[in-house]
Design an enzyme around this catalytic site. Sequence first.
Site, mmCIF file in Angstrom:
data_model
loop_
_atom_site.group_PDB
_atom_site.id
_atom_site.type_symbol
_atom_site.label_atom_id
_atom_site.label_comp_id
_atom_site.label_asym_id
_atom_site.label_seq_id
_atom_site.Cartn_x
_atom_site.Cartn_y
_atom_site.Cartn_z
ATOM 1 N N GLY A 241 89.236 25.639 25.380
ATOM 2 C CA GLY A 241 87.860 25.768 25.851
ATOM 3 C C GLY A 241 87.524 26.965 26.687
ATOM 4 C CD GLU A 275 94.669 20.370 22.460
ATOM 5 O OE1 GLU A 275 93.426 20.400 22.274
ATOM 6 O OE2 GLU A 275 95.337 19.325 22.385
ATOM 7 N N PRO A 276 94.410 26.493 23.671
ATOM 8 C CG PRO A 276 95.435 28.458 24.435
ATOM 9 C CD PRO A 276 95.653 26.968 24.286
ATOM 10 N NE ARG A 314 81.320 31.416 17.378
ATOM 11 C CZ ARG A 314 80.661 31.800 18.438
ATOM 12 N NH1 ARG A 314 80.188 33.027 18.494
ATOM 13 N NH2 ARG A 314 80.474 30.987 19.444
ATOM 14 C CB CYS A 344 68.409 33.284 -0.689
ATOM 15 S SG CYS A 344 68.905 34.556 -1.842
ATOM 16 C CD GLU A 345 70.006 28.988 4.182
ATOM 17 O OE1 GLU A 345 69.493 28.613 5.262
ATOM 18 O OE2 GLU A 345 70.830 28.348 3.539
HETATM 19 N N1 LLP Z 1 91.364 21.465 21.163
HETATM 20 C C1 LLP Z 1 90.474 20.690 20.532
HETATM 21 C C2 LLP Z 1 90.712 19.258 20.436
HETATM 22 C C3 LLP Z 1 89.305 21.262 19.989
HETATM 23 O O1 LLP Z 1 88.420 20.483 19.376
HETATM 24 C C4 LLP Z 1 89.101 22.668 20.109
HETATM 25 C C5 LLP Z 1 87.902 23.281 19.547
HETATM 26 C C6 LLP Z 1 90.078 23.430 20.755
HETATM 27 C C7 LLP Z 1 91.188 22.803 21.273
HETATM 28 C C8 LLP Z 1 89.957 24.915 20.910
HETATM 29 O O2 LLP Z 1 88.859 25.273 21.694
HETATM 30 P P1 LLP Z 1 88.676 26.798 22.134
HETATM 31 O O3 LLP Z 1 89.827 27.152 23.076
HETATM 32 O O4 LLP Z 1 88.712 27.647 20.931
HETATM 33 O O5 LLP Z 1 87.371 26.811 22.821
HETATM 34 N N2 LLP Z 1 82.901 26.656 15.979
HETATM 35 C C9 LLP Z 1 82.568 26.753 17.381
HETATM 36 C C10 LLP Z 1 83.676 26.230 18.271
HETATM 37 C C11 LLP Z 1 84.116 24.825 17.945
HETATM 38 C C12 LLP Z 1 85.269 24.368 18.786
HETATM 39 C C13 LLP Z 1 85.825 23.117 18.252
HETATM 40 N N3 LLP Z 1 86.972 22.634 18.972
HETATM 41 C C14 LLP Z 1 82.183 28.188 17.699
HETATM 42 O O6 LLP Z 1 82.196 29.024 16.808
HETATM 43 O O7 LLP Z 1 81.818 28.501 18.831
#
Ligand code: LLP
Length: 418
Positions: A241, A275-276, A314, A344-345
């Site tokens: 996150g 979990e980055p 995104r 086409c959007e």
């Molecule tokens: N762990 C879990 C359980 C998750 O669901 C996610 C992301 C992560 C770790 C990794 O999160 P991060 O460190 O990348 O923030 N498609 C969206 C982001 C969706 C994130 C989904 N889960 C975007 O493009 O901003």
Amino acid sequence: MTLNTFTLKNNTLHAENVALNNIASEFGTPCYVYSKSALTQAFARFSAGFKDANHLVCFAVKSNPSLAILNLFAKLGAGFDIVSGGELARVLAAGGDPKKIVFSGVGKTEVEMQAALNAGIFCFNVESVSELLRLNDVANFMGKVAPVSLRVNPNVDAKTHPYISTGLKNNKFGVAYEDALDIYLQAAAMPNIAVHGVDCHIGSQITELSPFLDAFDRVLALVDALEQHGIHIQHIDAGGGIGICYNDETPPAFDDYATAMLAKLGERNIKLVFEPGRALVGNAGVLLTKVEYLKQTESKNFAIVDAAMNDLMRPALYDAYHAIQAVQPRDADTVNYEIVGPVCESGDFLGHDRMLALQEGDLLAIMSAGAYGMSMASNYNTRPRAAEVMVDGDQTHLIREREKIADLFALEKILPEA
Ligand code: LLP
């Protein structure tokens, strides 16, 4: 993380030592370009803060599942956070260590559970009582014991886009904090479940430290309560996150995050898992695209480029901002452009109101496209997915070929004559 691996040299944007226009000539556009050094540095910097602590960094595969990137992280010692059988197979194909895999997600199927038990993963992050019961059954049938964390929902506001906020009560993720103790007691009594950890992930692109710390406080209180009930927790998975800078955001520095989390953990003898995703890959990649047409209407100037919402979703999906730079900036007056794709959007845009000096045929780099770029790409409008290239110093490696149009309908069939 800074963008210093993508820099202008001799008025040309480079990835490390390779000029992006050379990559476009060799591999065509649209094309994702990653910097190996940026990936390596991001992993090293994230890990550095925890070097004296028992920890495991599990790269969130969904943010960028390229085999070459997974293989690079595996070699650096990373584990992986997966959310599907497909991601499990990818990690194994890329040489990832199954004993460093955590399996998240609200909808794990029996087949996926079996595959993960067979591989011998580190931990299942279980998100409901029903899932716990099913996992116990599947493990029982296989004569195995499943290592488990419960994903608890700490009900904190991550202050991010609602689509990517996951830690609030009304989200589909995890079990309610108030119910967690009771469910842990149930889990501890299940013969084919071994309670190992507590898991929590509150959202993505979080740019403040406080939501992480609030969530961690709640998790630690639960861990202490479980200890009182005779359930010893071996690891805490703090999720991913941490945000990145797309424009002018100031996300927490990795060091500050580590220092604050370790201070809260205190003397507890517990391994920390992270979990980055985005923070490790987001600023290590750009999407290279070519301006096909410049088009003026009464109110707008459009630059129609050969990348689109199917390549980078995104902006269309979250109204997300990605900086856009000319690969060879022109010394001319800038014009306010809408940067749009050929799909086409009207939602098919990559950037609004960008001041650029452009001519048809120019190359643009859509910055910060390393996370949730290629991984969310589709074939909408029967567009082949882009090529992917990894730069390492002055070397360029094609890590994924551009899809061929014939691939796109290779699995389809026309009905037989009646
Ligand atoms: N762990 C879990 C359980 C998750 O669901 C996610 C992301 C992560 C770790 C990794 O999160 P991060 O460190 O990348 O923030 N498609 C969206 C982001 C969706 C994130 C989904 N889960 C975007 O493009 O901003």
